[in-house]
Motif scaffolding. Structure first.
Motif, PDB file in Angstrom:
ATOM      1  N   LEU A 153     -45.323  35.822  82.378  1.00 40.28           N
ATOM      2  CA  LEU A 153     -46.225  35.119  83.283  1.00 40.28           C
ATOM      3  C   LEU A 153     -46.766  35.999  84.401  1.00 40.28           C
ATOM      4  CD1 LEU A 153     -44.627  31.568  83.465  1.00 40.28           C
ATOM      5  CD2 LEU A 153     -46.434  32.446  81.977  1.00 40.28           C
ATOM      6  N   GLU A 154     -46.018  37.010  84.813  1.00 38.26           N
ATOM      7  CA  GLU A 154     -46.550  37.934  85.810  1.00 38.26           C
ATOM      8  C   GLU A 154     -47.747  38.681  85.244  1.00 38.26           C
ATOM      9  OE1 GLU A 154     -45.120  41.742  88.578  1.00 38.26           O
ATOM     10  OE2 GLU A 154     -43.659  40.619  87.384  1.00 38.26           O
ATOM     11  N   TYR A 155     -47.608  39.149  84.034  1.00 38.43           N
ATOM     12  CA  TYR A 155     -48.704  39.811  83.333  1.00 38.43           C
ATOM     13  C   TYR A 155     -49.872  38.845  83.114  1.00 38.43           C
ATOM     14  CZ  TYR A 155     -51.144  41.552  79.137  1.00 38.43           C
ATOM     15  OH  TYR A 155     -52.093  41.940  78.223  1.00 38.43           O
ATOM     16  N   ALA A 156     -49.544  37.614  82.681  1.00 37.49           N
ATOM     17  CA  ALA A 156     -50.587  36.622  82.407  1.00 37.49           C
ATOM     18  C   ALA A 156     -51.383  36.285  83.658  1.00 37.49           C
ATOM     19  CB  ALA A 156     -49.954  35.355  81.829  1.00 37.49           C
ATOM     20  N   THR A 157     -50.693  36.167  84.773  1.00 41.21           N
ATOM     21  CA  THR A 157     -51.360  35.843  86.032  1.00 41.21           C
ATOM     22  C   THR A 157     -52.324  36.953  86.433  1.00 41.21           C
ATOM     23  OG1 THR A 157     -49.465  34.526  86.765  1.00 41.21           O
ATOM     24  CG2 THR A 157     -50.998  35.264  88.456  1.00 41.21           C
ATOM     25  N   GLU A 158     -51.877  38.185  86.249  1.00 41.64           N
ATOM     26  CA  GLU A 158     -52.740  39.333  86.568  1.00 41.64           C
ATOM     27  C   GLU A 158     -53.988  39.335  85.692  1.00 41.64           C
ATOM     28  OE1 GLU A 158     -52.707  44.176  85.892  1.00 41.64           O
ATOM     29  OE2 GLU A 158     -50.815  43.077  85.915  1.00 41.64           O
ATOM     30  N   LYS A 159     -53.813  39.095  84.401  1.00 38.54           N
ATOM     31  CA  LYS A 159     -54.946  39.118  83.483  1.00 38.54           C
ATOM     32  C   LYS A 159     -55.877  37.920  83.707  1.00 38.54           C
ATOM     33  CE  LYS A 159     -53.657  42.856  81.402  1.00 38.54           C
ATOM     34  NZ  LYS A 159     -54.406  44.133  81.593  1.00 38.54           N
ATOM     35  N   PHE A 160     -55.303  36.756  83.987  1.00 32.97           N
ATOM     36  CA  PHE A 160     -56.133  35.593  84.265  1.00 32.97           C
ATOM     37  C   PHE A 160     -56.987  35.837  85.510  1.00 32.97           C
ATOM     38  CE2 PHE A 160     -56.962  31.412  86.187  1.00 32.97           C
ATOM     39  CZ  PHE A 160     -57.535  30.757  85.115  1.00 32.97           C
ATOM     40  N   ALA A 161     -56.395  36.450  86.539  1.00 30.59           N
ATOM     41  CA  ALA A 161     -57.149  36.768  87.754  1.00 30.59           C
ATOM     42  C   ALA A 161     -58.307  37.705  87.441  1.00 30.59           C
ATOM     43  CB  ALA A 161     -56.224  37.403  88.785  1.00 30.59           C
ATOM     44  N   LYS A 162     -58.068  38.664  86.544  1.00 33.86           N
ATOM     45  CA  LYS A 162     -59.118  39.602  86.176  1.00 33.86           C
ATOM     46  C   LYS A 162     -60.245  38.895  85.429  1.00 33.86           C
ATOM     47  CE  LYS A 162     -61.127  43.585  85.651  1.00 33.86           C
ATOM     48  NZ  LYS A 162     -61.834  44.219  86.794  1.00 33.86           N
ATOM     49  N   ALA A 198     -47.633  29.247  75.946  1.00 35.65           N
ATOM     50  CA  ALA A 198     -46.613  29.664  76.911  1.00 35.65           C
ATOM     51  C   ALA A 198     -46.692  28.829  78.186  1.00 35.65           C
ATOM     52  CB  ALA A 198     -46.781  31.149  77.231  1.00 35.65           C
ATOM     53  N   VAL A 199     -47.900  28.627  78.706  1.00 37.04           N
ATOM     54  CA  VAL A 199     -48.096  27.700  79.829  1.00 37.04           C
ATOM     55  C   VAL A 199     -48.427  26.355  79.213  1.00 37.04           C
ATOM     56  CG1 VAL A 199     -49.516  27.143  81.831  1.00 37.04           C
ATOM     57  CG2 VAL A 199     -48.792  29.500  81.438  1.00 37.04           C
ATOM     58  N   ASN A 200     -47.445  25.454  79.235  1.00 35.87           N
ATOM     59  CA  ASN A 200     -47.547  24.230  78.437  1.00 35.87           C
ATOM     60  C   ASN A 200     -47.384  22.933  79.215  1.00 35.87           C
ATOM     61  OD1 ASN A 200     -44.809  24.283  78.971  1.00 35.87           O
ATOM     62  ND2 ASN A 200     -44.211  24.861  76.892  1.00 35.87           N
ATOM     63  N   ASN A 201     -47.429  23.009  80.551  1.00 44.88           N
ATOM     64  CA  ASN A 201     -47.382  21.776  81.321  1.00 44.88           C
ATOM     65  C   ASN A 201     -48.108  21.976  82.651  1.00 44.88           C
ATOM     66  OD1 ASN A 201     -45.584  23.188  82.986  1.00 44.88           O
ATOM     67  ND2 ASN A 201     -43.769  22.248  82.077  1.00 44.88           N
ATOM     68  N   LEU A 202     -48.240  20.881  83.384  1.00 44.72           N
ATOM     69  CA  LEU A 202     -49.000  20.914  84.633  1.00 44.72           C
ATOM     70  C   LEU A 202     -48.370  21.856  85.641  1.00 44.72           C
ATOM     71  CD1 LEU A 202     -51.330  19.770  86.331  1.00 44.72           C
ATOM     72  CD2 LEU A 202     -49.784  17.928  87.043  1.00 44.72           C
ATOM     73  N   ALA A 203     -47.057  21.822  85.788  1.00 43.97           N
ATOM     74  CA  ALA A 203     -46.385  22.676  86.773  1.00 43.97           C
ATOM     75  C   ALA A 203     -46.651  24.151  86.500  1.00 43.97           C
ATOM     76  CB  ALA A 203     -44.887  22.389  86.775  1.00 43.97           C
ATOM     77  N   GLY A 204     -46.609  24.533  85.230  1.00 45.97           N
ATOM     78  CA  GLY A 204     -46.858  25.930  84.894  1.00 45.97           C
ATOM     79  C   GLY A 204     -48.276  26.352  85.212  1.00 45.97           C
ATOM     80  N   ALA A 205     -49.243  25.494  84.910  1.00 42.47           N
ATOM     81  CA  ALA A 205     -50.638  25.814  85.199  1.00 42.47           C
ATOM     82  C   ALA A 205     -50.884  25.898  86.702  1.00 42.47           C
ATOM     83  CB  ALA A 205     -51.551  24.764  84.570  1.00 42.47           C
ATOM     84  N   VAL A 206     -50.320  24.978  87.442  1.00 42.35           N
ATOM     85  CA  VAL A 206     -50.497  24.970  88.901  1.00 42.35           C
ATOM     86  C   VAL A 206     -49.919  26.242  89.508  1.00 42.35           C
ATOM     87  CG1 VAL A 206     -49.762  23.831  91.031  1.00 42.35           C
ATOM     88  CG2 VAL A 206     -50.634  22.472  89.119  1.00 42.35           C
ATOM     89  N   LYS A 207     -48.764  26.678  89.019  1.00 38.69           N
ATOM     90  CA  LYS A 207     -48.141  27.907  89.533  1.00 38.69           C
ATOM     91  C   LYS A 207     -49.072  29.096  89.341  1.00 38.69           C
ATOM     92  CE  LYS A 207     -43.777  30.492  89.335  1.00 38.69           C
ATOM     93  NZ  LYS A 207     -44.329  31.857  89.206  1.00 38.69           N
ATOM     94  N   VAL A 208     -49.675  29.201  88.173  1.00 37.97           N
ATOM     95  CA  VAL A 208     -50.596  30.309  87.914  1.00 37.97           C
ATOM     96  C   VAL A 208     -51.805  30.232  88.843  1.00 37.97           C
ATOM     97  CG1 VAL A 208     -52.196  31.290  86.226  1.00 37.97           C
ATOM     98  CG2 VAL A 208     -49.894  30.609  85.515  1.00 37.97           C
ATOM     99  N   LEU A 209     -52.392  29.052  88.966  1.00 42.65           N
ATOM    100  CA  LEU A 209     -53.600  28.913  89.783  1.00 42.65           C
ATOM    101  C   LEU A 209     -53.326  29.208  91.251  1.00 42.65           C
ATOM    102  CD1 LEU A 209     -55.172  25.754  88.129  1.00 42.65           C
ATOM    103  CD2 LEU A 209     -56.017  28.100  88.010  1.00 42.65           C
ATOM    104  N   ARG A 210     -52.174  28.795  91.754  1.00 44.18           N
ATOM    105  CA  ARG A 210     -51.858  29.071  93.162  1.00 44.18           C
ATOM    106  C   ARG A 210     -51.637  30.563  93.385  1.00 44.18           C
ATOM    107  NH1 ARG A 210     -51.861  24.543  95.879  1.00 44.18           N
ATOM    108  NH2 ARG A 210     -51.014  22.580  95.076  1.00 44.18           N
ATOM    109  N   GLU A 211     -51.028  31.234  92.433  1.00 40.91           N
ATOM    110  CA  GLU A 211     -50.795  32.668  92.582  1.00 40.91           C
ATOM    111  C   GLU A 211     -52.094  33.462  92.420  1.00 40.91           C
ATOM    112  OE1 GLU A 211     -47.651  34.019  90.086  1.00 40.91           O
ATOM    113  OE2 GLU A 211     -46.141  32.683  90.972  1.00 40.91           O
ATOM    114  N   VAL A 212     -52.937  33.024  91.512  1.00 36.65           N
ATOM    115  CA  VAL A 212     -54.218  33.714  91.301  1.00 36.65           C
ATOM    116  C   VAL A 212     -55.126  33.542  92.514  1.00 36.65           C
ATOM    117  CG1 VAL A 212     -56.358  33.583  89.968  1.00 36.65           C
ATOM    118  CG2 VAL A 212     -54.163  33.656  88.793  1.00 36.65           C
ATOM    119  N   ASN A 213     -55.249  32.307  92.995  1.00 37.22           N
ATOM    120  CA  ASN A 213     -55.997  32.025  94.228  1.00 37.22           C
ATOM    121  C   ASN A 213     -57.415  32.594  94.191  1.00 37.22           C
ATOM    122  OD1 ASN A 213     -56.345  30.934  96.816  1.00 37.22           O
ATOM    123  ND2 ASN A 213     -55.679  32.824  97.807  1.00 37.22           N
ATOM    124  N   ARG A 214     -58.138  32.274  93.108  1.00 36.60           N
ATOM    125  CA  ARG A 214     -59.527  32.706  92.996  1.00 36.60           C
ATOM    126  C   ARG A 214     -60.442  31.499  93.194  1.00 36.60           C
ATOM    127  NH1 ARG A 214     -56.996  36.967  92.816  1.00 36.60           N
ATOM    128  NH2 ARG A 214     -57.693  38.872  91.750  1.00 36.60           N
TER     129      ARG A 214
END
Length: 282
Positions: free
Chosen positions: A111-120, A141-157
């Motif tokens: 997920l650390e890698y995924a977050t970086e790539k999603f931000a890109k 791999a990201v299969n529920n609301l909590a997981g998606a929210v975590k990525v979006l908050r970390e990406v912050n785009r």
């Protein structure tokens, strides 16, 4: 305000993008959501318009003659060993066709890698005025609301969004009220379909249903109304693959029944879209 509707490509995946536009127009849709990023799945047609100039020109003619618009394109998957720039040609075509969004999902457990790539991916899409809307999928791999929210908050785009699919939301056992705490600017559109109320425990059966046998709104066991009341979106993209019905009815009739069922369901439950301008992200 009534919803606007888009015809998601998976609903009638055998239709090339030009035909998708004609089918959508005849059935009464406002938009199409074409799959312009080839994923190489078994039996999947390749509709990468960036690599097919003739089909791109035919798609433009179909859009111009019907008045149908492109809402979003798919699917910018976040996988291992991803070079986000591979999605640039599809983004360029999406912007050329007037699209608003790129749909994305995460398929790597790193997920650390995924977050970086999603931000890109978000950063690349921003130059075209496109949002990147994260869809969580029960078999990904990201299969529920909590997981998606975590990525979006970390990406912050500013152009990152959250796309709720009725099937996936139900299968994840998520709670509609949990959506109320999320930023309203995350919500741009949602995927509409119904499905059997009982959640499959077998992964193969889960995959079969989500790819081959979703149901018309109100036909299954998902409380779609309860979810939509907490999802402030102006556009419902109908993603409703049902291979047996397409074989029986044809793509045009299936697409028509999809939108007619959706309109009847939203009217019966008093559902309407928020007063939101349908504009591209600056």
């Amino acid at each position: 305000m009534p919803y606007q509707y888009s015809l998601a490509h998976l609903t009638v995946l055998s239709c090339p993008p030009p035909e998708l536009a004609y089918v959508a127009a005849r059935a009464g849709y406002d938009y199409i959501s074409p799959r312009l990023i080839y994923m190489g799945l078994p039996g999947e047609p390749n509709y990468a318009l960036a690599e097919n100039g003739e089909m791109l020109r035919a798609t433009k003619r179909a859009l111009a003659s019907t008045g149908i618009k492109v809402h979003d394109i798919e699917l910018a998957r976040i996988t291992d060993d991803l070079y986000p720039s591979k999605y640039l040609p599809a983004m360029e075509v999406a912007a050329e066709l007037g699209a608003k969004s790129v749909l994305s999902s995460i398929w790597t457990p790193n997920l650390e890698y995924a977050t970086e790539k999603f931000a890109k991916v978000c950063d690349l899409a921003a130059q075209f005025g496109l949002t990147v809307d994260l869809e969580y999928v029960p078999i990904a791999a990201v299969n529920n609301l909590a997981g998606a929210v975590k990525v979006l908050r970390e990406v912050n785009r500013p152009n990152a969004g959250l796309m709720i699919d009725m099937h996936h939301f139900h299968r994840a056992l998520d709670t509609p009220e949990d959506l109320d705490a999320l930023p309203r600017e995350w919500f741009h559109f949602a995927h509409l379909c119904d499905a059997q109320g009982q959640i499959p425990t077998d992964r193969a059966e889960m995959i079969r249903i989500l790819r081959e046998e979703r149901l018309y709104a109100g036909e299954g066991g998902i409380d779609i109304a309860a979810i939509l009341r907490h999802v402030p979106v102006p556009v419902l993209s109908i993603e409703l693959p049902h291979l047996a019905r397409v074989k029986e009815l044809g793509t045009a009739e299936h697409a028509f029944r999809c939108i007619e069922a959706a309109k009847a369901y939203t009217a019966a439950h008093g559902l309407s879209a928020p007063f939101t301008k349908l504009e591209k992200v600056a």
